[in-house]
Enzyme design. Structure first.
Site, PDB file in Angstrom:
ATOM      1  N   LYS A  47       2.331  10.640  -0.954  1.00 48.21           N
ATOM      2  CA  LYS A  47       1.112  10.069  -1.566  1.00 48.21           C
ATOM      3  C   LYS A  47       0.426   9.137  -0.569  1.00 48.21           C
ATOM      4  CE  LYS A  47       3.954   6.383  -3.546  1.00 48.21           C
ATOM      5  NZ  LYS A  47       4.659   5.905  -4.748  1.00 48.21           N
ATOM      6  N   ARG A 149       5.794   0.752 -16.555  1.00 49.86           N
ATOM      7  CA  ARG A 149       4.600   1.203 -15.855  1.00 49.86           C
ATOM      8  C   ARG A 149       4.224   2.570 -16.417  1.00 49.86           C
ATOM      9  NH1 ARG A 149       5.162   0.955  -9.331  1.00 49.86           N
ATOM     10  NH2 ARG A 149       5.411   3.180  -9.677  1.00 49.86           N
ATOM     11  N   TYR A 279     -13.339 -17.401  14.353  1.00 51.58           N
ATOM     12  CA  TYR A 279     -13.954 -18.108  13.217  1.00 51.58           C
ATOM     13  C   TYR A 279     -13.127 -19.300  12.756  1.00 51.58           C
ATOM     14  CZ  TYR A 279     -16.765 -13.840  12.661  1.00 51.58           C
ATOM     15  OH  TYR A 279     -17.594 -12.781  12.848  1.00 51.58           O
ATOM     16  N   MET A 327     -13.115  -8.701  11.394  1.00 55.42           N
ATOM     17  CA  MET A 327     -13.219  -7.349  10.846  1.00 55.42           C
ATOM     18  C   MET A 327     -12.832  -6.285  11.874  1.00 55.42           C
ATOM     19  SD  MET A 327     -16.469  -5.418   9.095  1.00 55.42           S
ATOM     20  CE  MET A 327     -16.715  -6.644   7.842  1.00 55.42           C
TER      21      MET A 327
HETATM   22  C1  LIG Z   1       6.028   5.904  -4.392  1.00 60.36           C
HETATM   23  C2  LIG Z   1       7.038   6.472  -5.285  1.00 60.36           C
HETATM   24  C3  LIG Z   1       8.281   6.877  -4.781  1.00 60.36           C
HETATM   25  C4  LIG Z   1       8.745   6.619  -3.362  1.00 60.36           C
HETATM   26  O1  LIG Z   1       9.254   5.311  -3.300  1.00 60.36           O
HETATM   27  P1  LIG Z   1       9.904   4.724  -1.937  1.00 60.36           P
HETATM   28  O2  LIG Z   1      10.366   3.375  -2.309  1.00 60.36           O
HETATM   29  O3  LIG Z   1       8.775   4.674  -0.950  1.00 60.36           O
HETATM   30  O4  LIG Z   1      10.970   5.641  -1.529  1.00 60.36           O
HETATM   31  C5  LIG Z   1       9.141   7.527  -5.644  1.00 60.36           C
HETATM   32  N1  LIG Z   1       8.803   7.745  -6.934  1.00 60.36           N
HETATM   33  C6  LIG Z   1       7.628   7.341  -7.463  1.00 60.36           C
HETATM   34  C7  LIG Z   1       7.336   7.602  -8.893  1.00 60.36           C
HETATM   35  C8  LIG Z   1       6.705   6.678  -6.668  1.00 60.36           C
HETATM   36  O5  LIG Z   1       5.558   6.261  -7.201  1.00 60.36           O
END
Ligand SMILES: *Cc1c(COP(=O)(O)O)cnc(C)c1O
Length: 386
Positions: A47, A149, A279, A327
């Site tokens: 992802k 969640r 800055y 930036m």
């Molecule tokens: C991002 C995610 C993972 C991977 O987690 P890591 O800690 O990066 O190994 C696994 N399962 C779900 C549902 C996630 O959202």
């Protein structure tokens, strides 16, 4: 910009902003985790553009190394993997209220469903498609076992499993898995989640659903809590060679960081004692000094909180970001070191090569290594090495 090399040809100038992604490290990390968790399968989590590393490139390397599934958050991310020609099973688990599942069904994406509402939407999609093709949706039931969640909470399990069983019987849906996600709060809390997952699996069985794959652990659980490995682990941060733990480095875990972020010194100036930098004048030289300018800034995902704290290495020597990160650029006071325009500046990479680590940047920016690599911006060119 181009540089002329010795034989008079035009050599390619090194890019101003570069992330070198070592796909050999990705393969090594997947193999190391497979060796540990087998016979559990490994899902490579790609992802968010592969945590900034490049989803397609990482996915291919992970599959080469024996990962059998790919995992993403959004359906669009899943479809991009299909577009790139990846045909292994792909699970996508986070969907907006208006998510359209047509492409997911047509292209055999496994849809993680967290509610009866989503199951109904998928059933409607299949009904629609059936007028033309013999479509079946692949779904995985996502259960909230305590993370609070995504995922169906316990009160909804029986409705979710009942509806899934019904849709399997009528042939619209095949349930390919059931899964949940750990909070990594403590071993005790994680074990309580595991117990709830087992009870969900039992409840599903009674309702008539027997998912072939049950999974719970991401990197942390996979490495430290063997009983959470079940049929598969979802490997994210560990595949990128970074540690999910405060008390263990990549090397401690036998992992190799896959990303190195570097810039170039684009200007050097010698300044007197007391010269202010960037800055707000949060930095002043304490002696006559050399300032090196680097064309990387918060637009590139370099955290501004790293100002005056985060390390860089130039010519193998360590310096610190001096003054505010802007930036597009920041300055490092290199004191009396002989640093020249064009020198490579490494922000983070594999500490075994003498580079600062993503963890050092995370500490400087009061965050975690996940955020440091994932935010590496689009303007930073990715180059892949094996
Ligand atoms: C991002 C995610 C993972 C991977 O987690 P890591 O800690 O990066 O190994 C696994 N399962 C779900 C549902 C996630 O959202």
């Amino acid at each position: 910009m181009s540089a002329v090399d010795e034989v008079g040809g035009v050599a390619e100038a090194p890019p101003l902003r570069l992330a070198v992604i070592d796909l050999g490290a990705v393969r090594h990390n997947v193999q190391a985790v497979r060796a540990l968790v087998g016979p559990a399968e490994v899902m490579a989590v790609v992802k968010a553009n592969g945590y900034g590393h490049g989803a397609v490139q990482v996915a291919r390397a992970a599959i080469d190394a024996g990962a059998t599934w790919l995992g993403v958050a959004d359906l669009d991310e899943a479809l991009a993997l299909r577009d790139a020609g990846l045909d292994v099973p792909v699970l996508a688990w986070l969907h907006g209220p208006q998510a359209g599942f047509t492409q997911a069904v047509l292209r055999s994406i496994d849809v993680g469903v967290s509610s009866v509402r989503q199951l109904d939407a998928i059933a409607a999609t299949v009904a629609e498609l059936r007028r033309e093709v013999g479509a079946v949706a692949r779904v995985q039931l996502k259960i909230d076992t305590g993370l609070g969640r995504n995922g169906a909470c316990e009160a909804e399990w029986s409705a979710l499993f009942g509806r899934a069983a019904e849709l399997e019987r009528s042939g619209e849906v095949v349930v390919t898995g059931l899964f949940s996600h750990l909070s990594n709060t403590s071993d005790e809390e994680d074990r309580a989640q595991l117990a709830r997952l087992h009870s969900a699996v039992e409840q599903a069985r009674v309702a008539g659903v027997v998912p072939p794959i049950i999974h719970l652990a991401s990197t942390a659980g996979a490495l430290r809590l063997p009983e959470t490995r079940l049929s598969m682990v979802r490997l994210g941060i560990g595949m990128y060679g970074l540690s999910p733990f405060d008390d263990a480095t990549s090397a401690d875990l036998g992992l190799r960081p896959a990303m190195r972020v570097e810039g170039r010194v684009i200007s050097v100036k010698r300044v007197p004692t007391g010269s202010a930098v960037s800055y707000g004048y949060t930095y002043r030289t304490s002696a006559e000094s050399t300032l090196a300018l680097v064309a990387l800034g918060y637009a590139d995902g370099i955290p501004r909180l790293g100002s005056n704290r985060a390390p860089v290495s130039i010519g193998g020597e360590r310096f610190r970001v001096s003054g505010r990160i802007a930036m597009d650029q920041f300055v490092a006071d290199v004191h009396d070191a002989s640093v020249a325009v064009g020198d490579r500046v490494v922000l983070f990479g594999d500490p075994r090569d003498g580079h600062p680590s993503a963890e050092e940047w995370a500490e400087a920016a009061e965050t975690i290594n996940y955020e440091i690599v994932t935010r590496v911006g689009q303007r930073i060119e990715r180059r892949y090495v094996s």
